[in-house]
Design an enzyme around this catalytic site. Structure first.
Site, PDB file in Angstrom:
ATOM      1  N   ASP A   1       5.826   7.106 -47.324  1.00  0.00           N
ATOM      2  CA  ASP A   1       6.811   6.327 -46.574  1.00  0.00           C
ATOM      3  C   ASP A   1       6.213   5.827 -45.256  1.00  0.00           C
ATOM      4  O   ASP A   1       6.383   4.661 -44.890  1.00  0.00           O
ATOM      5  CB  ASP A   1       8.049   7.188 -46.302  1.00  0.00           C
ATOM      6  CG  ASP A   1       9.111   6.421 -45.529  1.00  0.00           C
ATOM      7  OD1 ASP A   1       9.615   5.419 -46.049  1.00  0.00           O
ATOM      8  OD2 ASP A   1       9.420   6.822 -44.389  1.00  0.00           O
TER       9      ASP A   1
ATOM     10  N   LEU B   1      15.415   0.191 -34.291  1.00  0.00           N
ATOM     11  CA  LEU B   1      14.621  -0.159 -33.112  1.00  0.00           C
ATOM     12  C   LEU B   1      14.044  -1.570 -33.224  1.00  0.00           C
ATOM     13  O   LEU B   1      13.669  -2.014 -34.314  1.00  0.00           O
ATOM     14  CB  LEU B   1      13.473   0.841 -32.945  1.00  0.00           C
ATOM     15  CG  LEU B   1      13.880   2.301 -32.701  1.00  0.00           C
ATOM     16  CD1 LEU B   1      12.646   3.186 -32.631  1.00  0.00           C
ATOM     17  CD2 LEU B   1      14.694   2.416 -31.414  1.00  0.00           C
TER      18      LEU B   1
ATOM     19  N   GLY C   1      18.567   7.870 -40.293  1.00  0.00           N
ATOM     20  CA  GLY C   1      20.015   8.024 -40.405  1.00  0.00           C
ATOM     21  C   GLY C   1      20.684   6.778 -40.941  1.00  0.00           C
ATOM     22  O   GLY C   1      20.298   5.654 -40.604  1.00  0.00           O
TER      23      GLY C   1
ATOM     24  N   LYS D   1       5.336   1.798 -44.055  1.00  0.00           N
ATOM     25  CA  LYS D   1       5.724   1.234 -42.759  1.00  0.00           C
ATOM     26  C   LYS D   1       4.507   0.723 -41.989  1.00  0.00           C
ATOM     27  O   LYS D   1       4.554  -0.340 -41.356  1.00  0.00           O
ATOM     28  CB  LYS D   1       6.465   2.295 -41.940  1.00  0.00           C
ATOM     29  CG  LYS D   1       7.813   2.690 -42.535  1.00  0.00           C
ATOM     30  CD  LYS D   1       8.470   3.826 -41.749  1.00  0.00           C
ATOM     31  CE  LYS D   1       9.817   4.200 -42.330  1.00  0.00           C
ATOM     32  NZ  LYS D   1      10.459   5.326 -41.608  1.00  0.00           N
TER      33      LYS D   1
ATOM     34  N   VAL E   1      23.272   3.817 -47.041  1.00  0.00           N
ATOM     35  CA  VAL E   1      23.080   2.737 -46.076  1.00  0.00           C
ATOM     36  C   VAL E   1      23.973   1.539 -46.410  1.00  0.00           C
ATOM     37  O   VAL E   1      24.660   0.992 -45.549  1.00  0.00           O
ATOM     38  CB  VAL E   1      21.605   2.296 -46.022  1.00  0.00           C
ATOM     39  CG1 VAL E   1      21.438   1.052 -45.148  1.00  0.00           C
ATOM     40  CG2 VAL E   1      20.731   3.432 -45.479  1.00  0.00           C
TER      41      VAL E   1
ATOM     42  N   LYS F   1      11.809  -1.518 -48.248  1.00  0.00           N
ATOM     43  CA  LYS F   1      10.450  -1.786 -47.764  1.00  0.00           C
ATOM     44  C   LYS F   1       9.538  -2.391 -48.828  1.00  0.00           C
ATOM     45  O   LYS F   1       8.475  -2.915 -48.519  1.00  0.00           O
ATOM     46  CB  LYS F   1       9.796  -0.495 -47.276  1.00  0.00           C
ATOM     47  CG  LYS F   1      10.580   0.292 -46.249  1.00  0.00           C
ATOM     48  CD  LYS F   1       9.884   1.598 -45.927  1.00  0.00           C
ATOM     49  CE  LYS F   1      10.738   2.506 -45.066  1.00  0.00           C
ATOM     50  NZ  LYS F   1      11.945   2.990 -45.763  1.00  0.00           N
TER      51      LYS F   1
ATOM     52  N   THR G   1      18.781  -1.522 -51.714  1.00  0.00           N
ATOM     53  CA  THR G   1      18.630  -0.781 -52.963  1.00  0.00           C
ATOM     54  C   THR G   1      17.502   0.234 -52.979  1.00  0.00           C
ATOM     55  O   THR G   1      17.584   1.215 -53.711  1.00  0.00           O
ATOM     56  CB  THR G   1      18.379  -1.750 -54.129  1.00  0.00           C
ATOM     57  OG1 THR G   1      17.115  -2.407 -53.932  1.00  0.00           O
ATOM     58  CG2 THR G   1      19.491  -2.787 -54.223  1.00  0.00           C
TER      59      THR G   1
ATOM     60  N   GLY H   1      20.124  16.840 -43.838  1.00  0.00           N
ATOM     61  CA  GLY H   1      20.035  15.507 -44.426  1.00  0.00           C
ATOM     62  C   GLY H   1      18.981  14.620 -43.813  1.00  0.00           C
ATOM     63  O   GLY H   1      19.010  13.403 -43.998  1.00  0.00           O
TER      64      GLY H   1
ATOM     65  N   GLU I   1      14.561  13.259 -47.701  1.00  0.00           N
ATOM     66  CA  GLU I   1      15.037  12.871 -49.024  1.00  0.00           C
ATOM     67  C   GLU I   1      15.431  14.148 -49.781  1.00  0.00           C
ATOM     68  O   GLU I   1      15.025  15.251 -49.410  1.00  0.00           O
ATOM     69  CB  GLU I   1      13.925  12.127 -49.781  1.00  0.00           C
ATOM     70  CG  GLU I   1      13.499  10.813 -49.159  1.00  0.00           C
ATOM     71  CD  GLU I   1      14.599   9.765 -49.209  1.00  0.00           C
ATOM     72  OE1 GLU I   1      15.421   9.790 -50.147  1.00  0.00           O
ATOM     73  OE2 GLU I   1      14.660   8.934 -48.273  1.00  0.00           O
TER      74      GLU I   1
END
Length: 802
Positions: free
Chosen positions: A661, A595, A784, A665, A458, A561, A537, A647, A650
């Site tokens: 995860d 988004l 992505g 969120k 990223v 996050k 990171t 991909g 993870e």
């Protein structure tokens, strides 16, 4: 006639040949000229330093000999004995007395100009030019205010006119600037940059066509180029604007220079000795342009704070203040006075600050005893920034820019016309403050300085996106994105003017160990403004740097996050620090990648809308897996391996399947609604059978076929026309302190928004009191590197609007 004035840097050993060339070219062109010179090079400062040493019983002879050698270097055969002998006698006396008067100081400093006129005259004569060294003390008569003498106009004008009648025609008079003499023939000086004043007086008395002031820069700039690298030259100024600049610290002008020129409407042109092709800055009766002209700085000042609540409403206090200061020849450049209580801020020369306090304490001795005056104090290490031409109606723009960069002015005031504003700031903030103000009011583009931490998939994608988009953003939005730092876990790459497309190689070659402190110190050392720190990171330890970054002037953007999902106490502490420092933290990509989810929820919540439930597919990888598994008659392990190969997951797919995860969120969204939930409050359905939770990632992938039976049972047990979705669900009474948070695998009708999801898209349903059972639906790519990096980029651009 034209009067040519040359400054000390122009007359240095390195530059004086250029001066002689300019004078010779004027004569060759048939111009009638007279020349005014300052002391050569750094002579005035050197003489002042030697004088101070002599008065302190320090050894000064070695420095004096070095001064002599430097002044002789260009004309070794010229006789400077009169000037050097005078210096030796004066300094010997000062050394014996361990003190000196302003009168003695004037005599010492005058020798610099006297040496200069001899040198320039000799060099002109060597080229066959009829030059005449002219000691201004014979012409310019002043009062007895040593150090800042005022000319006696009638006598001076008569002397100069008569002198030029005798020494005119083909003669080039080389006149000493800065110095004069009183009616007792004692040497006086005209104050700071007094050579300019000498030149303008000559121009006035001789009815010159133009005064050409040669210096080491191309003209007057929108700010000091030493402070602001992208300062722009001003082509034309009016006399009044130039006078304001001079009064408020423009080093290139003397505050009194303009007045004699205005009287005779004589143009002043600022030119560069070392760049004769440039036309410089022209100062005339009328400017050719409108609006803000320049930013000037006074840095040799102190701020006096005079506070006396008991004096509120008493008549004559201000008069007493200025009378006491005036009796000690102390000038006040800026005054700012409070109306709610008797508080006055006064800006004076730093050298006279102690004397000013002493004078005020003497004047208000009784008031201090009765406590009507609380205290009189000095704030040192301050500077004044003046924005010449700044209309007060638009002052909020540069002022807000300062506040956003954590620079809070100590005081400010504006002139009667409302067109000039002055600010007092801490001296340590001066460089950055001038750049912030200049960028706001003159900048073709606002510069945004970015530090990127984490250069993985990223982070690296984000850097490439910024580099590629920078020219278009500069052209379209007038914003200059400047990545000045890139750091991974081991090294950091630092570049004041920004990295380029070879940043990866340069990062690998960097010898600087990765450290947030290095980045902060670099930003401070280079006075970088509009700072943004970007965290890509996914490192739990890195969030400890957020607060130091904010406290040192950085806004935050993060795809990490963790800061929003650790303890609620840290979550609240970070936001309090952000509020205290007027900084912003954006993290749109924490939940919905690119988004606009968090922005939408914030807007609804802040507007008072009662959000009753948020539900959706939060994970792009799990979206792909269950969309494909529900639609096709294939084993679960086959779909999982395809997701791994593409991909979407993870490297260890259990990071996705465990549900943590999605839980993070969901927790972020809960906290956006001011709920105080902790991670432990979330009910998570872990999709990994217990026997696979402690094995290695490779073992899990090799044995994932064993998951098929488990998921086949779930799939076959659904109602008709239903599909599987792994969702996060925030529900309950969300007006309370905590809500209910569930992360689980559910079966939903395929004709619903959740059921009709395709590919790796994410979807979010936001239920509100106003919308009832019809949710607001936000759907799109949920995973992505490209999408996430673009979302981070979007947050950066949102911050630039501040």
């Amino acid at each position: 006639m034209k009067v040519l004035k040359f400054g000390g840097k122009s007359l240095s050993n390195e530059g004086i040949s250029k001066v002689i060339d300019i004078i010779e070219s004027k004569i060759d062109n048939g111009d009638r000229i007279t020349v005014v010179v300052s002391a050569r090079g750094n002579a005035t400062n050197e003489l002042e330093s030697i004088l101070q040493k002599a008065s302190s019983s320090e050894v000064y002879q070695e420095q004096l000999e070095a001064f002599k050698l430097s002044q002789r270097q260009i004309t070794p055969l010229l006789d400077f004995n009169p000037e050097f002998n005078k210096l030796e006698k004066l300094l010997e006396g000062v050394s014996l007395l361990e003190d000196f008067s302003t009168k003695v100081k004037d005599e010492v400093l005058a020798q610099g100009e006297l040496i200069a006129i001899k040198t320039v005259t000799e060099l002109l004569q060597q080229r066959g030019i009829n030059a005449n060294a002219t000691d201004a003390r014979l012409l310019l008569k002043t009062d007895e205010s040593f150090g800042n003498a005022q000319p006696i106009e009638g006598v001076s004008k008569e002397n100069i006119v008569n002198y030029y009648k005798k020494h005119n025609g083909t003669t080039v008079n080389v006149v000493s600037g800065f110095i004069g003499s009183n009616l007792k023939n004692e040497t006086t000086t005209l104050g700071r940059n007094g050579s300019n004043y000498t030149a303008s007086l000559l121009a006035n008395y001789l009815d010159a066509d133009e005064l050409q002031n040669y210096t080491h820069v191309d003209g007057i700039f929108t700010a000091n180029p030493d402070l602001v690298s992208d300062a722009k030259k001003i082509e034309e100024l009016s006399f009044s604007e130039a006078n304001e600049l001079a009064n408020f610290g423009a080093n290139i002008l003397h505050a009194k220079t303009i007045i004699p020129l205005i009287e005779k409407n004589i143009n002043l042109r600022i030119l560069n000795t070392f760049n004769q092709k440039d036309e410089g800055t022209l100062i005339t009766a009328k400017s050719s342009a409108k609006g803000i002209k320049s930013i000037s700085v006074l840095d040799n000042v102190a701020l006096l704070n005079f506070e006396g609540r008991g004096l509120l409403g008493k008549v004559g206090v201000d008069a007493r203040i200025f009378k006491s200061l005036g009796s000690h020849d102390i000038s006040v450049s800026i005054i700012s006075q409070g109306s709610s209580e008797r508080g006055i801020g006064l800006v004076v020369d730093k050298e006279k600050a102690e004397l000013a306090v002493k004078a005020l304490k003497h004047e208000f001795e009784y008031d201090l005893k009765t406590k009507d005056v609380n205290h009189i104090s000095i704030v040192n290490d301050v500077a004044v920034i003046s924005i010449i031409g700044q209309d007060l109606s638009e002052f909020h723009l540069p002022y807000n820019a300062l506040i956003q960069n954590q620079i809070v002015p100590l005081l400010f005031n504006n002139t009667i016309t409302g067109k000039n504003v002055s600010l007092v700031v801490k001296k340590e903030e001066l460089h950055k403050a001038v750049n912030v103000i200049h960028g706001q009011i003159f900048g073709v583009a606002k510069k945004i300085n970015i530090a990127v931490f984490g250069k993985g998939l990223v982070g690296g994608t984000l850097i490439e996106q910024i580099i590629k988009s920078t020219p278009a953003i500069l052209d379209r939005r007038k914003i200059q994105l400047n990545i000045f730092a890139v750091a991974n876990s081991k090294k950091v790459l630092l570049s004041q003017h920004g990295i380029d497309e070879n940043w990866q190689a340069k990062l690998n070659e960097s010898s600087i160990e990765s450290s947030v402190d290095e980045v902060i110190d670099f930003a401070k050392a280079h006075h970088l403004e509009n700072l943004i720190a970007v965290d890509n990171t996914a490192n739990q330890d890195f969030i400890e740097n957020y607060i130091p970054l904010v406290e040192n002037g950085f806004d935050l953007v993060s795809s990490n996050k963790i800061a929003n999902t650790v303890s609620h106490s840290f979550y609240k502490k970070l936001r309090q620090v952000l509020e205290n420092n007027k900084k912003t933290y954006l993290y749109e990509t924490n939940v919905g990648a690119g988004l606009p989810l968090i922005d939408t929820i914030k807007l609804l919540h802040d507007s008072g809308e009662n959000i009753t439930r948020i539900r959706g597919v939060f994970s792009g990888s799990l979206s792909f897996i269950f969309n494909k598994y529900s639609e096709e008659n294939v084993p679960f392990a086959t779909v999982l391996k395809e997701a791994i190969e593409n991909g979407y997951t993870e490297p260890d797919p259990r990071e996705d399947l465990c549900g943590n995860d999605v839980a993070r969120k969901l927790l972020i969204l809960a906290r956006e609604l001011d709920l105080e939930n902790e991670f432990e409050d979330i009910h998570i359905e872990n999709l990994i059978p217990e026997e696979f939770r402690d094995s290695s990632a490779a073992e899990f992938i090799d044995n994932c076929d064993k998951l098929n039976d488990h998921f086949n049972k779930i799939k076959d047990g659904q109602e008709e026309n239903h599909v599987l979705r792994y969702i996060g669900d925030l529900h309950g009474d969300l007006q309370q302190t905590k809500g209910n948070l569930d992360v689980k695998l559910v079966s939903v009708p395929e004709n619903t928004p959740l059921g009709s999801l395709k590919g790796s898209d994410a979807i979010f349903e936001i239920y509100t009191e106003s919308y009832g059972n019809q949710p607001i639906v936000i759907q799109g790519a949920g995973a992505g590197a490209e999408v996430t990096a673009r979302g981070v980029f979007g947050d950066i651009l949102r911050l630039t609007k501040k």
